[in-house]
Scaffold this active site. Structure first.
Site, PDB file in Angstrom:
ATOM      1  N   ASP A  58       0.844  -1.196   0.000  1.00 50.99           N
ATOM      2  CA  ASP A  58       0.000   0.000   0.000  1.00 50.99           C
ATOM      3  C   ASP A  58       0.884   1.253   0.000  1.00 50.99           C
ATOM      4  O   ASP A  58       1.852   1.310   0.767  1.00 50.99           O
ATOM      5  CB  ASP A  58      -0.872  -0.043   1.273  1.00 50.99           C
ATOM      6  N   PHE A  80       0.386   6.405  -9.791  1.00 48.40           N
ATOM      7  CA  PHE A  80      -0.913   6.091 -10.383  1.00 48.40           C
ATOM      8  C   PHE A  80      -1.902   5.575  -9.336  1.00 48.40           C
ATOM      9  O   PHE A  80      -3.105   5.502  -9.611  1.00 48.40           O
ATOM     10  CB  PHE A  80      -0.783   4.959 -11.419  1.00 48.40           C
ATOM     11  N   ALA A  81      -1.399   5.104  -8.197  1.00 47.68           N
ATOM     12  CA  ALA A  81      -2.240   4.348  -7.258  1.00 47.68           C
ATOM     13  C   ALA A  81      -3.425   5.187  -6.782  1.00 47.68           C
ATOM     14  O   ALA A  81      -3.248   6.276  -6.242  1.00 47.68           O
ATOM     15  CB  ALA A  81      -1.409   3.903  -6.067  1.00 47.68           C
ATOM     16  N   THR A 133      -6.411  13.854 -12.764  1.00 46.08           N
ATOM     17  CA  THR A 133      -7.528  13.769 -13.711  1.00 46.08           C
ATOM     18  C   THR A 133      -8.092  15.150 -14.040  1.00 46.08           C
ATOM     19  O   THR A 133      -7.996  16.086 -13.223  1.00 46.08           O
ATOM     20  CB  THR A 133      -8.633  12.896 -13.075  1.00 46.08           C
ATOM     21  N   ASP A 134      -8.759  15.247 -15.185  1.00 46.72           N
ATOM     22  CA  ASP A 134      -9.453  16.500 -15.528  1.00 46.72           C
ATOM     23  C   ASP A 134     -10.684  16.721 -14.648  1.00 46.72           C
ATOM     24  O   ASP A 134     -11.205  17.835 -14.567  1.00 46.72           O
ATOM     25  CB  ASP A 134      -9.837  16.528 -17.020  1.00 46.72           C
ATOM     26  N   GLU A 135     -11.152  15.653 -13.978  1.00 43.02           N
ATOM     27  CA  GLU A 135     -12.394  15.777 -13.198  1.00 43.02           C
ATOM     28  C   GLU A 135     -12.244  16.736 -12.016  1.00 43.02           C
ATOM     29  O   GLU A 135     -13.237  17.192 -11.459  1.00 43.02           O
ATOM     30  CB  GLU A 135     -12.858  14.401 -12.697  1.00 43.02           C
ATOM     31  N   TYR A 159     -15.004  10.869  -5.830  1.00 44.93           N
ATOM     32  CA  TYR A 159     -13.749  10.518  -6.513  1.00 44.93           C
ATOM     33  C   TYR A 159     -12.955  11.776  -6.859  1.00 44.93           C
ATOM     34  O   TYR A 159     -11.773  11.902  -6.518  1.00 44.93           O
ATOM     35  CB  TYR A 159     -14.037   9.712  -7.784  1.00 44.93           C
ATOM     36  N   SER A 160     -13.614  12.718  -7.566  1.00 46.77           N
ATOM     37  CA  SER A 160     -12.846  13.884  -8.026  1.00 46.77           C
ATOM     38  C   SER A 160     -12.406  14.752  -6.845  1.00 46.77           C
ATOM     39  O   SER A 160     -11.327  15.356  -6.889  1.00 46.77           O
ATOM     40  CB  SER A 160     -13.622  14.693  -9.059  1.00 46.77           C
ATOM     41  N   SER A 162     -11.505  13.577  -3.972  1.00 48.03           N
ATOM     42  CA  SER A 162     -10.325  12.920  -3.377  1.00 48.03           C
ATOM     43  C   SER A 162      -9.091  13.145  -4.249  1.00 48.03           C
ATOM     44  O   SER A 162      -7.991  13.317  -3.741  1.00 48.03           O
ATOM     45  CB  SER A 162     -10.585  11.422  -3.172  1.00 48.03           C
ATOM     46  N   LYS A 163      -9.274  13.177  -5.566  1.00 46.54           N
ATOM     47  CA  LYS A 163      -8.132  13.444  -6.448  1.00 46.54           C
ATOM     48  C   LYS A 163      -7.699  14.910  -6.300  1.00 46.54           C
ATOM     49  O   LYS A 163      -6.503  15.211  -6.294  1.00 46.54           O
ATOM     50  CB  LYS A 163      -8.484  13.151  -7.907  1.00 46.54           C
ATOM     51  N   VAL A 215     -26.931   3.252 -20.811  1.00 44.12           N
ATOM     52  CA  VAL A 215     -26.511   4.643 -21.017  1.00 44.12           C
ATOM     53  C   VAL A 215     -27.188   5.501 -19.952  1.00 44.12           C
ATOM     54  O   VAL A 215     -28.414   5.504 -19.840  1.00 44.12           O
ATOM     55  CB  VAL A 215     -26.885   5.114 -22.441  1.00 44.12           C
ATOM     56  N   ARG A 223     -17.225  13.728 -22.821  1.00 42.41           N
ATOM     57  CA  ARG A 223     -15.899  13.467 -22.274  1.00 42.41           C
ATOM     58  C   ARG A 223     -14.886  13.670 -23.393  1.00 42.41           C
ATOM     59  O   ARG A 223     -15.218  13.540 -24.575  1.00 42.41           O
ATOM     60  CB  ARG A 223     -15.789  12.011 -21.749  1.00 42.41           C
ATOM     61  N   GLY A 293     -25.289  13.597  -9.497  1.00 44.79           N
ATOM     62  CA  GLY A 293     -24.263  14.646  -9.605  1.00 44.79           C
ATOM     63  C   GLY A 293     -23.435  14.560 -10.878  1.00 44.79           C
ATOM     64  O   GLY A 293     -22.327  15.112 -10.943  1.00 44.79           O
TER      65      GLY A 293
END
Ligand code: NAD
Ligand code: DAU
Length: 355
Positions: A58, A80-81, A133-135, A159-160, A162-163, A215, A223, A293
Protein backbone atom coordinates in the site's frame (compact mmCIF):
# COMPACT_ATOMS: atom_id res chain seq x y z
CA UNK A 1 18.68 4.02 -12.40
CA UNK A 2 15.29 2.91 -11.11
CA UNK A 3 11.80 4.36 -11.03
CA UNK A 4 9.04 3.45 -8.59
CA UNK A 5 5.62 3.12 -10.22
CA UNK A 6 2.66 2.92 -7.85
CA UNK A 7 -0.61 1.38 -9.02
CA UNK A 8 1.28 -0.33 -11.86
CA UNK A 9 -1.08 -3.33 -11.98
CA UNK A 10 -4.08 -1.17 -12.87
CA UNK A 11 -5.25 -0.09 -16.30
CA UNK A 12 -3.01 2.91 -17.03
CA UNK A 13 -0.18 1.86 -14.70
CA UNK A 14 0.28 -1.52 -16.39
CA UNK A 15 0.21 0.09 -19.85
CA UNK A 16 2.82 2.56 -18.57
CA UNK A 17 5.11 -0.16 -17.21
CA UNK A 18 4.86 -2.17 -20.45
CA UNK A 19 5.58 0.90 -22.57
CA UNK A 20 8.44 2.04 -20.32
CA UNK A 21 10.24 -1.29 -20.56
CA UNK A 22 9.60 -1.49 -24.30
CA UNK A 23 11.50 1.79 -24.68
CA UNK A 24 14.16 1.75 -21.97
CA UNK A 25 16.19 -0.58 -19.82
CA UNK A 26 15.67 1.45 -16.68
CA UNK A 27 14.43 -0.82 -13.91
CA UNK A 28 10.86 -0.47 -12.63
CA UNK A 29 9.73 -1.24 -9.09
CA UNK A 30 5.98 -1.69 -9.26
CA UNK A 31 4.13 -1.16 -5.96
CA UNK A 32 0.44 -2.06 -6.05
CA UNK A 33 -1.90 -3.25 -3.33
CA UNK A 34 -3.89 -5.33 -5.85
CA UNK A 35 -7.34 -4.00 -5.14
CA UNK A 36 -10.13 -5.45 -7.31
CA UNK A 37 -8.74 -3.24 -10.13
CA UNK A 38 -5.15 -4.45 -9.87
CA UNK A 39 -4.41 -7.32 -12.23
CA UNK A 40 -0.99 -8.92 -12.62
CA UNK A 41 -2.16 -10.68 -15.76
CA UNK A 42 -1.74 -7.30 -17.46
CA UNK A 43 1.98 -7.74 -16.81
CA UNK A 44 2.26 -11.43 -17.68
CA UNK A 45 4.58 -10.64 -20.62
CA UNK A 46 7.15 -9.34 -18.11
CA UNK A 47 7.41 -12.59 -16.22
CA UNK A 48 11.11 -13.47 -15.81
CA UNK A 49 12.17 -9.96 -16.89
CA UNK A 50 14.68 -8.79 -14.28
CA UNK A 51 13.98 -5.14 -15.15
CA UNK A 52 10.56 -5.40 -13.45
CA UNK A 53 10.03 -6.08 -9.76
CA UNK A 54 6.48 -6.34 -8.47
CA UNK A 55 5.79 -5.64 -4.79
CA UNK A 56 2.33 -6.02 -3.32
CA UNK A 57 1.80 -3.21 -0.84
CA UNK A 58 0.00 0.00 0.00
CA UNK A 59 1.31 3.49 -0.82
CA UNK A 60 0.11 4.42 2.68
CA UNK A 61 2.51 1.96 4.33
CA UNK A 62 5.75 3.82 5.10
CA UNK A 63 7.35 0.59 6.33
CA UNK A 64 7.09 -0.72 2.76
CA UNK A 65 7.70 2.46 0.77
CA UNK A 66 10.73 3.80 2.71
CA UNK A 67 12.93 0.67 2.29
CA UNK A 68 11.86 0.31 -1.37
CA UNK A 69 13.07 3.83 -2.14
CA UNK A 70 16.36 3.39 -0.28
CA UNK A 71 17.20 -0.19 -1.32
CA UNK A 72 16.68 0.52 -5.00
CA UNK A 73 18.07 4.07 -5.11
CA UNK A 74 14.89 5.29 -6.78
CA UNK A 75 15.36 8.46 -8.88
CA UNK A 76 11.66 9.09 -9.63
CA UNK A 77 8.19 8.08 -8.42
CA UNK A 78 5.19 7.95 -10.77
CA UNK A 79 2.04 7.79 -8.68
CA UNK A 80 -0.91 6.09 -10.38
CA UNK A 81 -2.24 4.35 -7.26
CA UNK A 82 -5.82 5.37 -6.53
CA UNK A 83 -9.39 4.22 -6.44
CA UNK A 84 -10.56 5.40 -9.85
CA UNK A 85 -14.24 4.65 -10.48
CA UNK A 86 -16.72 7.50 -9.97
CA UNK A 87 -19.75 5.21 -9.49
CA UNK A 88 -17.95 3.24 -6.76
CA UNK A 89 -17.06 6.53 -5.05
CA UNK A 90 -20.75 7.41 -4.88
CA UNK A 91 -21.61 4.08 -3.25
CA UNK A 92 -18.59 3.98 -0.92
CA UNK A 93 -16.56 7.18 -0.62
CA UNK A 94 -14.42 6.07 2.33
CA UNK A 95 -12.01 3.96 0.26
CA UNK A 96 -11.41 7.04 -1.89
CA UNK A 97 -10.55 9.19 1.08
CA UNK A 98 -8.25 6.49 2.46
CA UNK A 99 -6.39 5.50 -0.70
CA UNK A 100 -6.39 8.73 -2.66
CA UNK A 101 -5.95 11.31 0.10
CA UNK A 102 -4.48 9.55 3.14
CA UNK A 103 -2.48 7.19 0.92
CA UNK A 104 -0.97 10.05 -1.08
CA UNK A 105 -0.15 11.90 2.15
CA UNK A 106 1.81 8.93 3.53
CA UNK A 107 3.50 8.36 0.19
CA UNK A 108 4.58 12.02 0.05
CA UNK A 109 5.97 11.78 3.58
CA UNK A 110 7.94 8.61 2.84
CA UNK A 111 9.28 10.18 -0.36
CA UNK A 112 10.17 13.41 1.43
CA UNK A 113 12.11 11.52 4.11
CA UNK A 114 14.07 9.66 1.42
CA UNK A 115 14.60 12.67 -0.82
CA UNK A 116 15.81 14.94 1.99
CA UNK A 117 18.69 12.52 2.70
CA UNK A 118 19.87 12.34 -0.92
CA UNK A 119 23.16 14.00 -1.92
CA UNK A 120 22.76 17.36 -3.72
CA UNK A 121 22.79 15.96 -7.25
CA UNK A 122 20.35 13.15 -6.49
CA UNK A 123 18.13 15.63 -4.72
CA UNK A 124 17.88 18.08 -7.60
CA UNK A 125 17.39 15.34 -10.19
CA UNK A 126 14.68 13.53 -8.23
CA UNK A 127 11.05 13.74 -9.41
CA UNK A 128 7.65 12.86 -7.92
CA UNK A 129 5.08 12.72 -10.72
CA UNK A 130 1.46 12.66 -9.60
CA UNK A 131 -1.06 11.30 -12.12
CA UNK A 132 -4.35 13.14 -11.80
CA UNK A 133 -7.53 13.77 -13.71
CA UNK A 134 -9.45 16.50 -15.53
CA UNK A 135 -12.39 15.78 -13.20
CA UNK A 136 -10.79 17.97 -10.50
CA UNK A 137 -11.82 21.03 -12.57
CA UNK A 138 -15.54 20.24 -12.29
CA UNK A 139 -18.08 20.39 -15.09
CA UNK A 140 -18.33 22.62 -18.17
CA UNK A 141 -21.38 24.03 -19.94
CA UNK A 142 -21.70 23.35 -23.66
CA UNK A 143 -19.93 26.50 -24.88
CA UNK A 144 -17.41 27.00 -22.05
CA UNK A 145 -13.75 27.01 -23.05
CA UNK A 146 -11.83 23.82 -22.29
CA UNK A 147 -10.05 23.40 -18.95
CA UNK A 148 -6.61 25.00 -18.77
CA UNK A 149 -4.12 24.47 -15.94
CA UNK A 150 -5.33 27.78 -14.48
CA UNK A 151 -8.91 26.59 -13.92
CA UNK A 152 -9.78 26.37 -10.22
CA UNK A 153 -10.40 22.95 -8.70
CA UNK A 154 -14.19 22.48 -8.42
CA UNK A 155 -14.64 18.72 -7.93
CA UNK A 156 -18.18 17.34 -7.81
CA UNK A 157 -17.93 13.63 -6.98
CA UNK A 158 -16.30 11.90 -4.02
CA UNK A 159 -13.75 10.52 -6.51
CA UNK A 160 -12.85 13.88 -8.03
CA UNK A 161 -12.80 15.54 -4.59
CA UNK A 162 -10.33 12.92 -3.38
CA UNK A 163 -8.13 13.44 -6.45
CA UNK A 164 -8.32 17.23 -6.01
CA UNK A 165 -7.25 16.84 -2.39
CA UNK A 166 -4.28 14.72 -3.44
CA UNK A 167 -3.31 17.33 -6.06
CA UNK A 168 -3.30 19.97 -3.33
CA UNK A 169 -1.12 17.85 -1.05
CA UNK A 170 1.38 17.34 -3.87
CA UNK A 171 1.42 21.06 -4.61
CA UNK A 172 1.93 21.91 -0.92
CA UNK A 173 4.80 19.42 -0.53
CA UNK A 174 6.57 21.31 -3.30
CA UNK A 175 5.87 24.79 -2.00
CA UNK A 176 6.57 24.03 1.62
CA UNK A 177 9.31 21.38 1.52
CA UNK A 178 10.74 21.89 -1.96
CA UNK A 179 9.93 18.33 -3.10
CA UNK A 180 10.43 18.31 -6.91
CA UNK A 181 6.91 17.43 -8.04
CA UNK A 182 5.09 17.34 -11.36
CA UNK A 183 1.33 16.86 -11.81
CA UNK A 184 -0.56 15.72 -14.89
CA UNK A 185 -4.34 16.16 -15.25
CA UNK A 186 -5.59 13.85 -17.95
CA UNK A 187 -8.91 13.23 -19.67
CA UNK A 188 -10.72 9.87 -20.10
CA UNK A 189 -8.39 7.05 -21.15
CA UNK A 190 -9.36 3.98 -23.15
CA UNK A 191 -7.44 1.03 -24.58
CA UNK A 192 -6.14 -2.44 -23.63
CA UNK A 193 -6.52 -3.75 -20.04
CA UNK A 194 -9.33 -1.30 -19.21
CA UNK A 195 -11.40 -2.80 -16.40
CA UNK A 196 -14.92 -3.53 -17.71
CA UNK A 197 -16.69 -1.35 -15.17
CA UNK A 198 -15.84 1.78 -17.22
CA UNK A 199 -17.91 2.95 -20.19
CA UNK A 200 -16.01 1.68 -23.25
CA UNK A 201 -14.94 -1.80 -22.04
CA UNK A 202 -18.32 -2.32 -20.36
CA UNK A 203 -20.11 -1.62 -23.64
CA UNK A 204 -17.85 -3.98 -25.61
CA UNK A 205 -18.16 -6.78 -23.09
CA UNK A 206 -21.91 -6.40 -22.58
CA UNK A 207 -22.56 -6.15 -26.32
CA UNK A 208 -20.73 -9.41 -26.99
CA UNK A 209 -22.55 -11.10 -24.10
CA UNK A 210 -25.95 -10.04 -25.49
CA UNK A 211 -26.61 -7.86 -22.42
CA UNK A 212 -28.16 -4.35 -22.27
CA UNK A 213 -25.83 -1.38 -22.92
CA UNK A 214 -26.74 0.97 -20.03
CA UNK A 215 -26.51 4.64 -21.02
CA UNK A 216 -26.93 7.03 -18.10
CA UNK A 217 -29.53 9.83 -18.38
CA UNK A 218 -29.85 11.28 -21.89
CA UNK A 219 -26.40 10.05 -23.01
CA UNK A 220 -25.41 13.58 -24.03
CA UNK A 221 -22.66 13.98 -21.42
CA UNK A 222 -19.36 14.83 -23.06
CA UNK A 223 -15.90 13.47 -22.27
CA UNK A 224 -12.55 14.03 -23.98
CA UNK A 225 -11.04 10.65 -24.90
CA UNK A 226 -7.34 9.76 -25.05
CA UNK A 227 -5.83 6.44 -26.09
CA UNK A 228 -3.98 5.08 -23.06
CA UNK A 229 -0.63 4.77 -24.82
CA UNK A 230 -0.75 8.48 -25.59
CA UNK A 231 -1.25 9.17 -21.90
CA UNK A 232 1.81 7.00 -21.17
CA UNK A 233 3.94 8.93 -23.66
CA UNK A 234 2.77 12.22 -22.13
CA UNK A 235 3.81 11.07 -18.67
CA UNK A 236 7.23 9.97 -19.92
CA UNK A 237 7.69 13.36 -21.56
CA UNK A 238 6.64 15.33 -18.46
CA UNK A 239 8.94 13.20 -16.30
CA UNK A 240 11.79 13.85 -18.68
CA UNK A 241 11.40 17.56 -19.29
CA UNK A 242 8.51 19.01 -17.26
CA UNK A 243 9.21 22.09 -15.17
CA UNK A 244 9.28 21.25 -11.48
CA UNK A 245 6.18 22.39 -9.60
CA UNK A 246 4.10 22.70 -12.78
CA UNK A 247 0.90 20.95 -13.77
CA UNK A 248 0.27 19.75 -17.33
CA UNK A 249 -3.14 19.02 -18.82
CA UNK A 250 -3.16 15.95 -21.07
CA UNK A 251 -5.97 15.31 -23.56
CA UNK A 252 -6.83 13.91 -26.93
CA UNK A 253 -8.82 16.79 -28.50
CA UNK A 254 -11.62 14.24 -28.85
CA UNK A 255 -14.80 15.54 -27.27
CA UNK A 256 -17.57 12.98 -27.72
CA UNK A 257 -21.05 12.48 -26.28
CA UNK A 258 -21.46 9.15 -24.48
CA UNK A 259 -24.20 7.98 -26.81
CA UNK A 260 -21.91 8.59 -29.81
CA UNK A 261 -19.17 6.52 -28.15
CA UNK A 262 -21.62 3.67 -27.59
CA UNK A 263 -22.89 3.88 -31.17
CA UNK A 264 -19.31 3.80 -32.48
CA UNK A 265 -18.52 0.70 -30.43
CA UNK A 266 -21.68 -0.96 -31.74
CA UNK A 267 -20.86 -0.12 -35.36
CA UNK A 268 -17.33 -1.52 -35.03
CA UNK A 269 -18.67 -4.72 -33.51
CA UNK A 270 -21.26 -4.99 -36.29
CA UNK A 271 -18.34 -5.02 -38.75
CA UNK A 272 -15.86 -7.15 -36.83
CA UNK A 273 -18.11 -9.67 -35.11
CA UNK A 274 -21.72 -9.41 -36.32
CA UNK A 275 -24.49 -10.70 -34.09
CA UNK A 276 -25.53 -14.27 -34.88
CA UNK A 277 -29.16 -13.16 -35.37
CA UNK A 278 -28.17 -10.52 -37.93
CA UNK A 279 -29.48 -7.67 -35.78
CA UNK A 280 -27.45 -4.59 -34.83
CA UNK A 281 -25.67 -4.28 -31.47
CA UNK A 282 -27.21 -0.81 -31.08
CA UNK A 283 -30.52 -2.54 -30.39
CA UNK A 284 -29.07 -3.47 -27.00
CA UNK A 285 -28.74 0.22 -25.96
CA UNK A 286 -30.87 0.91 -22.87
CA UNK A 287 -31.28 4.30 -21.22
CA UNK A 288 -31.03 3.98 -17.43
CA UNK A 289 -31.18 6.33 -14.41
CA UNK A 290 -28.53 9.04 -14.43
CA UNK A 291 -25.44 9.05 -12.20
CA UNK A 292 -26.08 11.32 -9.17
CA UNK A 293 -24.26 14.65 -9.60
CA UNK A 294 -23.22 13.59 -13.13
CA UNK A 295 -20.72 16.07 -14.64
CA UNK A 296 -22.09 17.25 -17.98
CA UNK A 297 -18.94 18.00 -19.93
CA UNK A 298 -15.15 17.74 -19.64
CA UNK A 299 -12.81 19.23 -22.23
CA UNK A 300 -9.04 19.55 -21.98
CA UNK A 301 -6.95 22.34 -23.40
CA UNK A 302 -3.66 20.52 -23.93
CA UNK A 303 -1.74 23.40 -25.52
CA UNK A 304 0.69 23.87 -22.63
CA UNK A 305 2.19 20.38 -22.86
CA UNK A 306 2.39 20.74 -26.64
CA UNK A 307 3.99 24.18 -26.49
CA UNK A 308 6.47 23.50 -23.69
CA UNK A 309 7.27 19.82 -24.18
CA UNK A 310 6.33 19.11 -27.78
CA UNK A 311 3.86 16.36 -26.83
CA UNK A 312 0.87 15.54 -29.02
CA UNK A 313 -1.31 12.42 -29.11
CA UNK A 314 -0.39 9.92 -31.82
CA UNK A 315 -3.84 8.33 -32.15
CA UNK A 316 -7.06 9.82 -33.43
CA UNK A 317 -10.24 8.57 -31.81
CA UNK A 318 -11.01 6.48 -34.89
CA UNK A 319 -7.67 4.65 -34.83
CA UNK A 320 -7.63 4.27 -31.04
CA UNK A 321 -11.16 2.91 -30.72
CA UNK A 322 -10.62 0.44 -33.57
CA UNK A 323 -7.48 -0.88 -31.84
CA UNK A 324 -9.36 -1.08 -28.55
CA UNK A 325 -12.34 -3.05 -29.88
CA UNK A 326 -9.93 -5.36 -31.72
CA UNK A 327 -7.96 -5.92 -28.48
CA UNK A 328 -11.08 -7.01 -26.58
CA UNK A 329 -12.08 -9.35 -29.40
CA UNK A 330 -8.58 -10.85 -29.39
CA UNK A 331 -8.42 -11.27 -25.61
CA UNK A 332 -11.63 -12.98 -24.46
CA UNK A 333 -9.68 -14.93 -21.83
CA UNK A 334 -8.49 -11.74 -20.16
CA UNK A 335 -12.09 -10.54 -19.98
CA UNK A 336 -13.36 -13.89 -18.70
CA UNK A 337 -10.67 -14.00 -16.01
CA UNK A 338 -11.37 -10.47 -14.84
CA UNK A 339 -15.06 -11.19 -14.68
CA UNK A 340 -14.69 -14.50 -12.88
CA UNK A 341 -12.03 -13.30 -10.47
CA UNK A 342 -9.93 -16.28 -11.48
CA UNK A 343 -7.01 -13.97 -12.13
CA UNK A 344 -6.62 -13.87 -8.37
CA UNK A 345 -6.02 -17.62 -8.36
CA UNK A 346 -3.57 -17.11 -11.20
CA UNK A 347 -1.72 -14.50 -9.14
CA UNK A 348 -1.40 -16.87 -6.20
CA UNK A 349 -0.24 -19.64 -8.46
CA UNK A 350 2.32 -17.54 -10.33
CA UNK A 351 3.59 -15.27 -7.61
CA UNK A 352 2.81 -17.15 -4.41
CA UNK A 353 3.52 -15.23 -1.23
CA UNK A 354 5.22 -12.40 -3.16
CA UNK A 355 1.84 -11.20 -4.41
P1 NAD B 1 -7.30 1.52 -11.94
O1 NAD B 1 -8.40 1.53 -10.96
O2 NAD B 1 -7.39 0.67 -13.16
O3 NAD B 1 -5.93 1.13 -11.22
C1 NAD B 1 -5.54 1.67 -9.98
C2 NAD B 1 -4.46 0.77 -9.40
O4 NAD B 1 -4.02 1.34 -8.16
C3 NAD B 1 -4.94 -0.65 -9.09
O5 NAD B 1 -4.01 -1.58 -9.58
C4 NAD B 1 -5.01 -0.69 -7.56
O6 NAD B 1 -4.74 -1.96 -7.02
C5 NAD B 1 -3.93 0.32 -7.19
N1 NAD B 1 -4.12 0.94 -5.87
C6 NAD B 1 -5.23 1.57 -5.41
N2 NAD B 1 -5.02 2.03 -4.17
C7 NAD B 1 -3.74 1.70 -3.84
C8 NAD B 1 -2.95 1.90 -2.68
N3 NAD B 1 -3.43 2.53 -1.61
N4 NAD B 1 -1.68 1.44 -2.69
C9 NAD B 1 -1.19 0.76 -3.76
N5 NAD B 1 -1.91 0.53 -4.88
C10 NAD B 1 -3.17 1.00 -4.92
O7 NAD B 1 -7.08 3.05 -12.35
P2 NAD B 1 -6.56 3.71 -13.69
O8 NAD B 1 -7.71 3.97 -14.55
O9 NAD B 1 -5.43 2.93 -14.19
O10 NAD B 1 -6.06 5.11 -13.14
C11 NAD B 1 -4.73 5.26 -12.66
C12 NAD B 1 -4.53 6.70 -12.18
O11 NAD B 1 -4.78 7.60 -13.25
C13 NAD B 1 -5.49 7.08 -11.05
O12 NAD B 1 -4.78 7.90 -10.16
C14 NAD B 1 -6.58 7.89 -11.76
O13 NAD B 1 -7.13 8.85 -10.90
C15 NAD B 1 -5.77 8.55 -12.86
N6 NAD B 1 -6.53 8.88 -14.08
C16 NAD B 1 -7.30 7.92 -14.69
C17 NAD B 1 -7.96 8.23 -15.88
C18 NAD B 1 -8.80 7.20 -16.60
O14 NAD B 1 -9.49 7.56 -17.57
N7 NAD B 1 -8.79 5.93 -16.21
C19 NAD B 1 -7.85 9.52 -16.42
C20 NAD B 1 -7.07 10.47 -15.75
C21 NAD B 1 -6.39 10.12 -14.60
O1 DAU C 1 -12.01 12.21 -16.92
C1 DAU C 1 -11.07 11.31 -16.40
C2 DAU C 1 -11.79 10.26 -15.59
O2 DAU C 1 -12.42 9.38 -16.53
C3 DAU C 1 -10.87 9.47 -14.67
O3 DAU C 1 -10.34 10.34 -13.71
C4 DAU C 1 -11.62 8.34 -13.99
O4 DAU C 1 -10.74 7.56 -13.21
C5 DAU C 1 -12.25 7.46 -15.06
O5 DAU C 1 -13.00 6.43 -14.47
C6 DAU C 1 -13.13 8.31 -15.98
O6 DAU C 1 -14.29 8.79 -15.27
P1 DAU C 1 -15.73 8.82 -15.96
O7 DAU C 1 -16.76 8.87 -14.91
O8 DAU C 1 -15.78 9.87 -17.01
O9 DAU C 1 -15.67 7.39 -16.70
P2 DAU C 1 -16.74 6.23 -16.87
O10 DAU C 1 -16.18 5.27 -17.87
O11 DAU C 1 -17.20 5.68 -15.57
O12 DAU C 1 -17.97 6.98 -17.54
C7 DAU C 1 -17.81 7.69 -18.75
C8 DAU C 1 -19.13 8.35 -19.07
O13 DAU C 1 -20.07 7.32 -19.43
C9 DAU C 1 -19.73 9.08 -17.91
O14 DAU C 1 -20.39 10.25 -18.39
C10 DAU C 1 -20.75 8.12 -17.34
C11 DAU C 1 -21.20 7.33 -18.55
N1 DAU C 1 -21.57 5.94 -18.31
C12 DAU C 1 -20.70 5.15 -17.64
C13 DAU C 1 -21.00 3.82 -17.38
C14 DAU C 1 -20.05 2.94 -16.60
C15 DAU C 1 -22.77 5.43 -18.81
O15 DAU C 1 -23.55 6.15 -19.45
N2 DAU C 1 -23.06 4.13 -18.56
C16 DAU C 1 -22.25 3.30 -17.85
O16 DAU C 1 -22.61 2.11 -17.64
Amino acid sequence: MTILVTGGAGFIGSNFVLDWLAQSNETVINLDKLSYAGNLQNLASLQGDSRHTFVQGDIGDAAVVGPLLRDHGVRAVVNFAAESHVDRSIHGPEAFVQNNIVGTFHLLEAVRAYWSELPAQGKSGFRFLHVSTDEVYGSLAKDDPAFTERNPHEPNSPYSASKAASDHLVRAWHHTYGLPVLTTNCSNNYGPYHFPEKLIPLMIVNALAGKPLPVYGDGQQIRDWLYVKDHCSAIRRVLEAGRVGETYNVGGWNEKANIDIVQTVCTLLDELQPRADGKRYAEQITYVADRPGHDRRYAIDARKIERELGWKPAETFDTGIAKTVRWYLDNPQWVANVQSGSYRQWVNQQYGAQA
